[in-house]
Write an enzyme that holds these catalytic residues in place. Structure first.
Site, PDB file in Angstrom:
ATOM      1  N   HIS A 117     -25.459   9.575  45.803  1.00  0.00           N
ATOM      2  CA  HIS A 117     -23.636   9.960  46.479  1.00  0.00           C
ATOM      3  C   HIS A 117     -22.874   9.075  46.461  1.00  0.00           C
ATOM      4  O   HIS A 117     -21.473   8.709  46.374  1.00  0.00           O
ATOM      5  CB  HIS A 117     -23.508  10.565  47.853  1.00  0.00           C
ATOM      6  CG  HIS A 117     -24.303  11.923  47.498  1.00  0.00           C
ATOM      7  ND1 HIS A 117     -23.761  13.381  45.975  1.00  0.00           N
ATOM      8  CD2 HIS A 117     -24.622  12.542  48.393  1.00  0.00           C
ATOM      9  CE1 HIS A 117     -24.068  13.941  46.172  1.00  0.00           C
ATOM     10  NE2 HIS A 117     -24.291  14.287  47.473  1.00  0.00           N
ATOM     11  N   SER A 159     -16.222  24.872  48.673  1.00  0.00           N
ATOM     12  CA  SER A 159     -17.914  24.056  48.404  1.00  0.00           C
ATOM     13  C   SER A 159     -17.949  23.639  50.292  1.00  0.00           C
ATOM     14  O   SER A 159     -19.027  23.621  50.593  1.00  0.00           O
ATOM     15  CB  SER A 159     -17.993  24.129  47.283  1.00  0.00           C
ATOM     16  OG  SER A 159     -19.655  24.161  47.539  1.00  0.00           O
ATOM     17  N   ARG A 193     -15.930  17.742  39.369  1.00  0.00           N
ATOM     18  CA  ARG A 193     -15.845  19.142  39.477  1.00  0.00           C
ATOM     19  C   ARG A 193     -14.313  19.462  40.302  1.00  0.00           C
ATOM     20  O   ARG A 193     -13.766  18.478  40.747  1.00  0.00           O
ATOM     21  CB  ARG A 193     -17.192  20.194  40.672  1.00  0.00           C
ATOM     22  CG  ARG A 193     -16.251  21.576  40.852  1.00  0.00           C
ATOM     23  CD  ARG A 193     -17.399  22.143  41.965  1.00  0.00           C
ATOM     24  NE  ARG A 193     -17.418  23.378  42.013  1.00  0.00           N
ATOM     25  CZ  ARG A 193     -18.318  24.343  42.691  1.00  0.00           C
ATOM     26  NH1 ARG A 193     -18.762  24.150  43.884  1.00  0.00           N
ATOM     27  NH2 ARG A 193     -18.234  25.761  42.688  1.00  0.00           N
ATOM     28  N   ARG A 207     -24.867  28.807  46.450  1.00  0.00           N
ATOM     29  CA  ARG A 207     -23.639  29.697  47.013  1.00  0.00           C
ATOM     30  C   ARG A 207     -23.021  30.689  46.286  1.00  0.00           C
ATOM     31  O   ARG A 207     -23.590  31.375  45.332  1.00  0.00           O
ATOM     32  CB  ARG A 207     -22.658  29.507  47.978  1.00  0.00           C
ATOM     33  CG  ARG A 207     -21.338  29.966  49.219  1.00  0.00           C
ATOM     34  CD  ARG A 207     -20.837  29.036  49.351  1.00  0.00           C
ATOM     35  NE  ARG A 207     -19.424  27.928  49.043  1.00  0.00           N
ATOM     36  CZ  ARG A 207     -18.246  29.293  48.442  1.00  0.00           C
ATOM     37  NH1 ARG A 207     -18.067  30.143  49.086  1.00  0.00           N
ATOM     38  NH2 ARG A 207     -17.190  27.892  47.514  1.00  0.00           N
ATOM     39  N   GLY A 256     -21.197  29.737  43.017  1.00  0.00           N
ATOM     40  CA  GLY A 256     -21.134  28.988  41.737  1.00  0.00           C
ATOM     41  C   GLY A 256     -20.071  29.724  40.821  1.00  0.00           C
ATOM     42  O   GLY A 256     -20.405  29.488  39.563  1.00  0.00           O
ATOM     43  N   TRP A 285     -28.365  21.480  41.002  1.00  0.00           N
ATOM     44  CA  TRP A 285     -27.495  22.225  39.724  1.00  0.00           C
ATOM     45  C   TRP A 285     -28.433  21.152  38.795  1.00  0.00           C
ATOM     46  O   TRP A 285     -29.386  21.234  37.821  1.00  0.00           O
ATOM     47  CB  TRP A 285     -26.400  22.849  39.117  1.00  0.00           C
ATOM     48  CG  TRP A 285     -26.833  23.627  37.531  1.00  0.00           C
ATOM     49  CD1 TRP A 285     -27.731  24.319  37.694  1.00  0.00           C
ATOM     50  CD2 TRP A 285     -26.322  23.972  37.493  1.00  0.00           C
ATOM     51  NE1 TRP A 285     -27.246  25.471  35.987  1.00  0.00           N
ATOM     52  CE2 TRP A 285     -26.068  24.951  36.674  1.00  0.00           C
ATOM     53  CE3 TRP A 285     -23.965  24.079  37.272  1.00  0.00           C
ATOM     54  CZ2 TRP A 285     -25.256  26.163  35.271  1.00  0.00           C
ATOM     55  CZ3 TRP A 285     -23.712  25.030  36.204  1.00  0.00           C
ATOM     56  CH2 TRP A 285     -24.262  25.638  35.252  1.00  0.00           C
TER      57      TRP A 285
END
Ligand code: A3P
Length: 335
Positions: free
Chosen positions: A140, A170, A162, A297, A299, A85
């Site tokens: 990452h 997830s 998150r 998926r 979200g 996103w």
């Protein structure tokens, strides 16, 4: 789980099936490995984080060869914390007035629109100096493992994190989506144990968050720290702040014309996941590529409750709380 310290294995081969160069082989052979996730490679512990050999090799290459441009902005995240996103929004923001690039998201999965430091550079080292490339680079890598040139060039960074419980769930779904050899699905409680021990790609997750959190506290104009949950609940304000940080703020005129809302709709999970490229396309090489649809998926905030017991949730919260204590950052909701 016992550590596997064996010297080489099939999964150390690179994407062309060639064995890695000896120096890399040596590193892999002398560092702890963990094969519990049973996806396409084992994890290797090096420089304080767990990583698939494929990404580690790319990371080491980037540490030696990447030359950051002062205008680059780095989109940093641990896996499954909202980087698809963030990439989509950032691409849409920087290309919104660029006729040659403004349809990018309709034709490519967000991951393919910008350079992925530890994946793409090793395959195409000259890509970093391509005139036409967007001034965005994704990674990452934990803060402490970033190539020095990024830190020295004073580039900006955006970090997204998150809630660990949703990030874990997830990740578990994602691992099932990308595993090979028809291995049976990894039971969620086994994956949860590994994650709680910090054993996940680019983990421990708490160290990842902590590294960027501290950097954002020390250098707030350079490191913009975001939460997936805030992006979901206060999308417009967060996107406007993101645009400012990227150096592409929305003008008063644009705001009046609804450009922010339009951009947010373009990048919504609903819209992106309905595009042909994201429904049926593949990311990466043809054989081992990842189906783009696994990046999209639900979200949602709190989906973990459908998969973990309250006790598991509490356990992960407590681990995070302990690891982040004293940092000034917490994932816990205020009472
Ligand atoms: P869920 O698995 O909880 O649904 P990453 O992009 O870092 O891999 O993170 C993946 C998570 O982001 C997934 O969460 C996915 O559904 C969600 N996601 C992907 N694209 C999104 C978007 N455009 N808006 C909101 N969430 C999105």
């Amino acid at each position: 789980m016992a550590l596997n310290l064996s010297t080489t294995c099939e999964s150390c081969k690179d994407e062309n099936g060639s064995p890695p160069p000896p120096s890399f082989k040596e590193i892999i052979s002398t560092h702890p490995t963990e094969n519990g996730w049973k996806v396409f490679q084992h994890l290797c512990f090096y420089q304080g984080f767990w990583c698939f050999p494929l990404h580690l090799k790319g990371a080491m290459f980037a540490q030696h060869h990447f030359k950051a441009q002062a205008t680059d902005v780095f989109l940093c995240s641990a896996p499954k914390t909202g980087n698809t996103w963030l990439k989509a929004l950032s691409v849409a923001i920087v290309t919104r007035n660029d006729n040659s690039n403004n349809n990018l998201l309709l034709n490519k999965v967000p991951h393919e629109c910008i350079m992925f430091l530890e994946k793409d550079l090793i395959k195409n080292p000259t890509a970093q100096s391509d005139e036409g490339r967007l001034p965005l680079v994704a990674t990452h890598l934990p803060y402490t493992a970033l190539p020095k040139s990024i830190l020295h060039s004073g580039c900006k960074m955006v970090y997204i994190c998150r809630d660990p419980k949703d990030a874990f769930v997830s990740l578990w779904h994602f691992a099932r989506g990308i595993k090979i050899n028809n291995n049976p699905d990894l039971p969620i409680d086994v994956a949860f144990e590994l994650y709680s021990q910090g054993k996940s790609n680019f983990g421990p997750y708490w160290d990842h968050v902590l590294g960027y959190w501290k950097a954002s506290q020390e250098n707030p104009e350079k490191v913009h720290f975001m939460r997936y949950e805030n992006l979901l609940t206060d999308t417009i304000s967060e996107v406007k702040r993101l645009a400012e940080c990227l150096g592409y703020p929305f003008s008063f005129e644009e705001e009046k014309q609804g450009s922010v809302e339009k951009l947010v709709n373009l990048c919504s999970l609903q819209n992106l996941s309905s595009l042909e490229i994201n429904k049926n396309g593949k990311y990466g090489d043809a054989e081992r590529g990842i189906n783009n649809n696994v990046y999209f998926r639900k979200g949602k905030i709190g989906d973990w409750m459908n998969y973990l017991t309250p006790e598991m949730g509490e356990k992960l919260d407590n681990i995070m709380e302990e690891k982040l204590s004293g940092s000034g950052f917490t994932f816990r909701e205020p009472n």
